[in-house]
Motif scaffolding. Sequence first.
Motif, PDB file in Angstrom:
ATOM      1  N   SER A 191       0.847  -1.188   0.000  1.00 38.97           N
ATOM      2  CA  SER A 191       0.000   0.000   0.000  1.00 38.97           C
ATOM      3  C   SER A 191       0.887   1.244   0.000  1.00 38.97           C
ATOM      4  O   SER A 191       1.676   1.440   0.920  1.00 38.97           O
ATOM      5  CB  SER A 191      -0.917  -0.006   1.225  1.00 38.97           C
ATOM      6  N   MET A 201      -2.253   8.517   6.434  1.00 37.82           N
ATOM      7  CA  MET A 201      -2.402   7.124   5.996  1.00 37.82           C
ATOM      8  C   MET A 201      -1.298   6.241   6.551  1.00 37.82           C
ATOM      9  O   MET A 201      -1.522   5.077   6.897  1.00 37.82           O
ATOM     10  CB  MET A 201      -2.458   7.059   4.470  1.00 37.82           C
ATOM     11  N   ASP A 239      -2.041   5.822  10.323  1.00 36.70           N
ATOM     12  CA  ASP A 239      -3.191   4.941  10.511  1.00 36.70           C
ATOM     13  C   ASP A 239      -2.914   3.509  10.035  1.00 36.70           C
ATOM     14  O   ASP A 239      -3.780   2.643  10.139  1.00 36.70           O
ATOM     15  CB  ASP A 239      -4.409   5.477   9.741  1.00 36.70           C
ATOM     16  N   SER A 275      -2.787   2.469   7.059  1.00 36.06           N
ATOM     17  CA  SER A 275      -3.470   2.104   5.817  1.00 36.06           C
ATOM     18  C   SER A 275      -2.508   2.184   4.642  1.00 36.06           C
ATOM     19  O   SER A 275      -2.893   1.877   3.509  1.00 36.06           O
ATOM     20  CB  SER A 275      -4.684   3.014   5.581  1.00 36.06           C
TER      21      SER A 275
END
Length: 316
Positions: free
Chosen positions: A96, A137, A140, A142
């Motif tokens: 990611s 991001m 977090d 993610s």
Amino acid sequence: MNLHQFRFVQEAARRGLNLTETAKALHTSQPGVSKAILELEEELGVDIFTRHGKRLKRITEPGLQVLKSIDAIMREVGNLKRIGEEYSLQDAGTLSIAATHTQARYMLPEPVAALRKRFPKVMVSMHQGTPAEVARMLLDESADIGMATESIHEIDGLVTLPCYEWQHVLVLPPAHPLAAVERPTLEQLAAEPLVSYQSAFTGRRRIDAAFAQRRLKPNFVLEAIDSDVLKTYVKLGLGIGIVAEMAVRDDPPGGDLVSRPLGYLFGQNISRVAFKRGAYLRNFVYTFAELLSDRLNRALIARAMGSEQEGDDYVL
């Protein structure tokens, strides 16, 4: 105490103590969040939050210490999950990436393609946003890795490393009078309608600072986050453009626009790669970082992360 309570407290702090937003983010009910937090406070014997009625008002002094411990615990829980993924699926999973538009459009395609050749079972998930959104991001979890230029190195909780340097360039139609000038001045640029990035993107702060230092008021007539959009409006005659040099790297000679380097006016920008401090990085994350820049390698990244997750083939 349990992980659900920790997660509720952590999310409440992230959501500005708004229990409604906390419940939505965690797909649960507001009363359930309130109850879990109260039970944890009772077990610890301290108030994590002060309250006004049922509303959380602020984090207490002991609550700040509790949150630090919870953050560390949840980070290690995330690491445990990644370790399981790492050793159960050595060459598969999801990478990611969080990046600004300029990085995603101009700098990441070749490294992503190279990574997919090495790890065909790795799926890439690309998230675009502002530098602040990229940082969020990562924090977090993610995103595994982030890339941006503006301000990302100022964010607590992130480890950032220089990836590459670049400068701004002037783009304008070949018939424009400044196209015949090899080194335009700030005064000449300030006299023209300008097209460039929004304030949070792609080194715009450095541009503004250069004009301000000379007490000049540039005439920005259009701002955007997308270099291709900026170049389109320059071609339409809206103004002359100040864009990142990556955006003109593949432009054919003799095209609709010419470019002039502006590093002597605005200096050099540094794009940085970022990770959440203390996060467990899988092998293909290290490989992708190495594909981004010759400056980056596993040893350097692991040392910066303060990590002891090196494998048998890793030597400082």
